[in-house]
Design a protein around this motif. Structure first.
Motif, PDB file in Angstrom:
ATOM      1  N   VAL A 179      64.729  79.049   2.167  1.00 23.01           N
ATOM      2  CA  VAL A 179      64.477  78.468   3.486  1.00 23.01           C
ATOM      3  C   VAL A 179      64.043  79.560   4.457  1.00 23.01           C
ATOM      4  CG1 VAL A 179      65.602  77.420   5.486  1.00 23.01           C
ATOM      5  CG2 VAL A 179      65.937  76.433   3.248  1.00 23.01           C
TER       6      VAL A 179
ATOM      7  N   TYR B 197      60.449  80.125   3.898  1.00 22.96           N
ATOM      8  CA  TYR B 197      59.808  78.918   4.429  1.00 22.96           C
ATOM      9  C   TYR B 197      59.653  79.027   5.933  1.00 22.96           C
ATOM     10  CZ  TYR B 197      59.493  73.955   5.750  1.00 22.96           C
ATOM     11  OH  TYR B 197      59.116  72.763   6.287  1.00 22.96           O
ATOM     12  N   ASP B 198      60.699  79.489   6.573  1.00 19.51           N
ATOM     13  CA  ASP B 198      60.694  79.616   8.018  1.00 19.51           C
ATOM     14  C   ASP B 198      59.617  80.597   8.477  1.00 19.51           C
ATOM     15  OD1 ASP B 198      62.186  78.164   9.784  1.00 19.51           O
ATOM     16  OD2 ASP B 198      63.377  79.896  10.407  1.00 19.51           O
TER      17      ASP B 198
ATOM     18  N   LEU C 293      56.247  78.957   7.971  1.00 20.92           N
ATOM     19  CA  LEU C 293      56.082  77.892   8.954  1.00 20.92           C
ATOM     20  C   LEU C 293      55.697  78.466  10.316  1.00 20.92           C
ATOM     21  CD1 LEU C 293      56.445  74.835   8.788  1.00 20.92           C
ATOM     22  CD2 LEU C 293      58.807  75.137   9.556  1.00 20.92           C
ATOM     23  N   HIS C 294      56.401  79.490  10.736  1.00 20.66           N
ATOM     24  CA  HIS C 294      56.081  80.095  12.023  1.00 20.66           C
ATOM     25  C   HIS C 294      54.653  80.644  12.026  1.00 20.66           C
ATOM     26  CE1 HIS C 294      60.394  80.020  13.207  1.00 20.66           C
ATOM     27  NE2 HIS C 294      59.895  80.059  14.416  1.00 20.66           N
TER      28      HIS C 294
ATOM     29  N   ASP D 137      61.913  87.871  16.849  1.00 26.64           N
ATOM     30  CA  ASP D 137      62.462  87.042  17.926  1.00 26.64           C
ATOM     31  C   ASP D 137      62.646  85.590  17.482  1.00 26.64           C
ATOM     32  OD1 ASP D 137      62.540  89.190  19.619  1.00 26.64           O
ATOM     33  OD2 ASP D 137      60.630  88.748  20.581  1.00 26.64           O
ATOM     34  N   SER D 138      61.706  85.104  16.674  1.00 21.51           N
ATOM     35  CA  SER D 138      61.741  83.691  16.286  1.00 21.51           C
ATOM     36  C   SER D 138      62.780  83.402  15.215  1.00 21.51           C
ATOM     37  CB  SER D 138      60.376  83.263  15.755  1.00 21.51           C
ATOM     38  OG  SER D 138      59.375  83.522  16.706  1.00 21.51           O
ATOM     39  N   LEU D 139      62.985  84.363  14.345  1.00 21.42           N
ATOM     40  CA  LEU D 139      63.897  84.144  13.230  1.00 21.42           C
ATOM     41  C   LEU D 139      65.286  84.625  13.608  1.00 21.42           C
ATOM     42  CD1 LEU D 139      61.450  85.562  10.570  1.00 21.42           C
ATOM     43  CD2 LEU D 139      61.849  83.160  11.085  1.00 21.42           C
ATOM     44  N   LEU D 140      66.185  84.596  12.666  1.00 16.76           N
ATOM     45  CA  LEU D 140      67.555  85.039  12.919  1.00 16.76           C
ATOM     46  C   LEU D 140      67.746  86.461  12.427  1.00 16.76           C
ATOM     47  CD1 LEU D 140      69.931  82.084  11.964  1.00 16.76           C
ATOM     48  CD2 LEU D 140      69.743  83.250  14.153  1.00 16.76           C
TER      49      LEU D 140
ATOM     50  N   VAL E 115      70.876  73.282  20.889  1.00 15.70           N
ATOM     51  CA  VAL E 115      70.018  74.411  20.564  1.00 15.70           C
ATOM     52  C   VAL E 115      69.373  74.982  21.816  1.00 15.70           C
ATOM     53  CG1 VAL E 115      67.945  75.103  19.353  1.00 15.70           C
ATOM     54  CG2 VAL E 115      69.608  73.624  18.236  1.00 15.70           C
TER      55      VAL E 115
END
Lengths: 146, 146
Positions: free
Chosen positions: B37, B40-41, B44-45, B61-64, B142
């Motif tokens: 995942v 995938y993330d 996707l971004h 910044d977008s991910l964890l 969120v």
DNA sequence: TGACAGTATTTGCAATATCAAATAGTGTAC
DNA sequence: GTACACTATTTGATATTGCAAATACTGTCA
């Protein structure tokens, strides 16, 4: 492939956002009680267990960890003095992890800070009805996973 | 310390349950599309980004993930051929991660399987009204984190 | 009773994450 | 124009986790 954000992707983002929330609480707890949410979880489970002790196996079922993960997690918490191990009298293969007095103290401190954080977080962002609805739905979600 | 389960603890369990759900989707995706995942993330971004490329910094910044985490994550995805790196013309310190054609293919496959999974999961456990309510509340949750 | 399939836990190895330091480039202030 | 504080990325050291194998014990079946 389209650029439209699908419902599934939106869900995914929600789930990831929830993970972010968890790590936010983790940072808070680290700061306020000196332990991680994972340690907290271990202490909490032990505190609610009969005689404040649980078999390694049972801990691994309750937490999000494999048995080897629990072995080493308990190693670390034991080194910090918050739990201790004791052989299981009724099955000599097994061990109990037992909450120590110091572990109880730390748990109490962590718990108070954590509950304050959570109440504050949800109190600010949601009204009573929303909280109840969200809680019901998430319970259902969690129940469905298990 | 009382044995009563407090609201805060119940929340905590909910949050952990959501993590479990995420790892369940992760296993599915691994099986059905051969990627995690997290990968995938990333794909996707990138797919939604202008020219299907993003700076490492923006990805982090977008991910964890921390920046070093992103560096090595992109290393792995790059080795698999799903993204490539390109120096940023406008700032020679920076790099872009760019989605490759193969990356787009894999993403499309993963996305279809994942969306099917998610629709099925939520379709089975929740009715339309519950889905809408849960989605609204989670979006709010969120939004409040960010 | 004693072979053996199964269970509880730990350990070795590999994967992936963080933090802090290193490297390289930018841009402003004099 | 050059010193210097700041930013982007990578790298090195360390931590945590899972998987598979090793170890130790249990309990059943012939």
């Amino acid at each position: 492939m389209t650029k439209k954000v699908t419902a599934a992707q939106a869900w995914e983002q929600s789930l990831i956002g929830v993970s972010k929330l968890l790590s936010k609480f983790d940072a808070e707890m680290q700061k306020e009680a000196g332990i991680s949410v994972i340690w907290y979880d271990v202490l909490l489970h032990l505190n609610y267990a009969l005689e404040k002790k649980m078999r390694m196996q049972a801990l691994s079922d309750s937490l999000l960890l494999t048995r080897s993960g629990v072995t080493r997690l308990v190693d670390r918490i034991e080194k910090a003095g918050l739990v201790r191990r004791e052989p299981a009298a009724e099955d000599r293969r097994g061990y109990y992890a037992i909450l120590t007095a110091e572990g109880e103290d730390v748990l109490e401190r962590a718990q108070q800070a954590h509950q304050r954080d959570i109440r504050q977080y949800f109190g600010v962002h949601f009204d009573a009805e929303e909280r109840r609805a969200l809680f019901d739905l998430m319970s259902k979600l969690v129940g469905a996973v298990a």
